[in-house]
Design a protein around this motif. Structure first.
Motif, short mmCIF file in Angstrom:
data_model
loop_
_atom_site.label_atom_id
_atom_site.label_comp_id
_atom_site.label_asym_id
_atom_site.label_seq_id
_atom_site.Cartn_x
_atom_site.Cartn_y
_atom_site.Cartn_z
N TYR A 32 -1.00 50.95 29.12
CA TYR A 32 -0.61 50.07 28.02
C TYR A 32 0.36 48.98 28.46
N SER A 33 0.09 47.76 28.04
CA SER A 33 1.14 46.76 28.08
C SER A 33 2.26 47.21 27.14
N MET A 34 3.48 46.89 27.52
CA MET A 34 4.64 47.27 26.72
C MET A 34 5.47 46.02 26.42
N SER A 35 6.17 46.08 25.31
CA SER A 35 6.97 44.93 24.88
C SER A 35 8.32 45.37 24.36
N TRP A 36 9.23 44.41 24.34
CA TRP A 36 10.49 44.53 23.61
C TRP A 36 10.45 43.51 22.47
N VAL A 37 10.88 43.96 21.32
CA VAL A 37 10.96 43.13 20.12
C VAL A 37 12.37 43.30 19.56
N ARG A 38 12.95 42.27 19.01
CA ARG A 38 14.28 42.40 18.41
C ARG A 38 14.29 41.83 17.00
N GLN A 39 15.22 42.33 16.21
CA GLN A 39 15.37 41.83 14.85
C GLN A 39 16.85 41.75 14.51
N ALA A 40 17.29 40.52 14.23
CA ALA A 40 18.67 40.29 13.84
C ALA A 40 18.81 40.47 12.33
N PRO A 41 20.01 40.77 11.87
CA PRO A 41 20.21 40.95 10.43
C PRO A 41 19.77 39.73 9.64
N GLY A 42 18.95 39.95 8.62
CA GLY A 42 18.50 38.88 7.76
C GLY A 42 17.40 37.99 8.32
N LYS A 43 16.90 38.37 9.49
CA LYS A 43 15.84 37.57 10.14
C LYS A 43 14.61 38.43 10.39
N GLY A 44 13.49 37.76 10.64
CA GLY A 44 12.27 38.47 10.97
C GLY A 44 12.27 38.96 12.41
N GLU A 46 11.40 39.28 16.30
CA GLU A 46 11.18 38.28 17.34
C GLU A 46 10.70 38.96 18.61
N TRP A 47 9.56 38.54 19.12
CA TRP A 47 9.10 39.04 20.41
C TRP A 47 10.08 38.58 21.51
N VAL A 48 10.41 39.49 22.41
CA VAL A 48 11.36 39.19 23.48
C VAL A 48 10.67 39.12 24.85
N SER A 49 9.88 40.14 25.18
CA SER A 49 9.31 40.22 26.51
C SER A 49 8.18 41.25 26.53
N SER A 50 7.25 41.07 27.45
CA SER A 50 6.15 42.02 27.64
C SER A 50 5.88 42.20 29.12
N TYR A 60 8.38 36.27 28.98
CA TYR A 60 9.63 36.23 28.24
C TYR A 60 9.63 35.12 27.20
N ALA A 61 10.32 35.38 26.10
CA ALA A 61 10.60 34.32 25.14
C ALA A 61 11.54 33.31 25.79
N ASP A 62 11.41 32.06 25.41
CA ASP A 62 12.27 31.02 25.98
C ASP A 62 13.75 31.32 25.75
N THR A 63 14.05 32.00 24.66
CA THR A 63 15.45 32.27 24.32
C THR A 63 16.12 33.25 25.27
N VAL A 64 15.32 34.01 26.05
CA VAL A 64 15.91 35.02 26.94
C VAL A 64 15.51 34.81 28.39
N ASN A 98 4.19 49.57 22.25
CA ASN A 98 3.11 49.72 23.21
C ASN A 98 1.97 48.74 22.92
N GLU A 99 2.36 47.55 22.53
CA GLU A 99 1.44 46.42 22.47
C GLU A 99 2.03 45.25 23.21
N GLY A 100 1.17 44.48 23.84
CA GLY A 100 1.64 43.24 24.43
C GLY A 100 1.93 42.22 23.35
N GLY A 101 2.84 41.32 23.64
CA GLY A 101 3.19 40.26 22.70
C GLY A 101 3.21 38.91 23.39
N SER A 102 3.60 37.91 22.62
CA SER A 102 3.67 36.54 23.14
C SER A 102 4.50 35.73 22.16
N PRO A 103 4.74 34.45 22.51
CA PRO A 103 5.45 33.62 21.52
C PRO A 103 4.71 33.49 20.20
#
Length: 122
Positions: A32-44, A46-50, A60-64, A98-103
């Motif tokens: 499986y491709s694996m990903s990190w996703v983050r969620q800040a308070p009050g926000k939707g 956000e995909w981070v990395s896969s 990686y997301a441009d932000t990281v 355990n899913e790949g992500g993208s921007p």
């Protein structure tokens, strides 16, 4: 049934570092491709990395980009996220999936664990 246990979060000062871990079970981790996703308070979410199942093609997301490094140990069924030069805007709950992500695609809630909280503050 897939199961994830994220750990390694905490309170860190701006400019500091943390390494997150995600222990996975219930599926063939190396397939499986694996990903990190983050969620800040009050926000939707956000995909981070896969990363691909064989450890290749990290993205990686441009932000990281250039600050975070994703890796995995298939022998230990564990996913990692090394986070350097942390900023207050990195404050969020971090989840593995355990899913790949993208921007353009953020792995949905039902593919993620319970998360670990990262707070960047002086």
């Amino acid at each position: 049934q897939s199961h994830f246990v994220e750990s390694g979060g905490g309170l860190v000062q701006p400019g500091g570092s943390l390494t997150l871990s995600c222990a996975a079970s219930g599926f063939t981790f190396s397939l499986y491709s694996m990903s990190w996703v983050r969620q800040a308070p009050g926000k939707g979410p956000e995909w981070v990395s896969s990363i691909k199942g064989n450890g290749g093609l990290p993205t990686y997301a441009d932000t990281v980009k250039d600050r975070f490094t994703i890796s995995r140990d298939n022998a230990k069924n564990t996913l990692y996220l090394q986070m350097n030069s942390l900023k207050p805007e990195d404050t969020a709950r971090y989840y593995c999936s355990n899913e790949g992500g993208s921007p353009y695609y953020t792995p949905p809630h039902n593919t993620r664990g319970q998360g670990t909280q990262v707070t960047v503050s002086s």
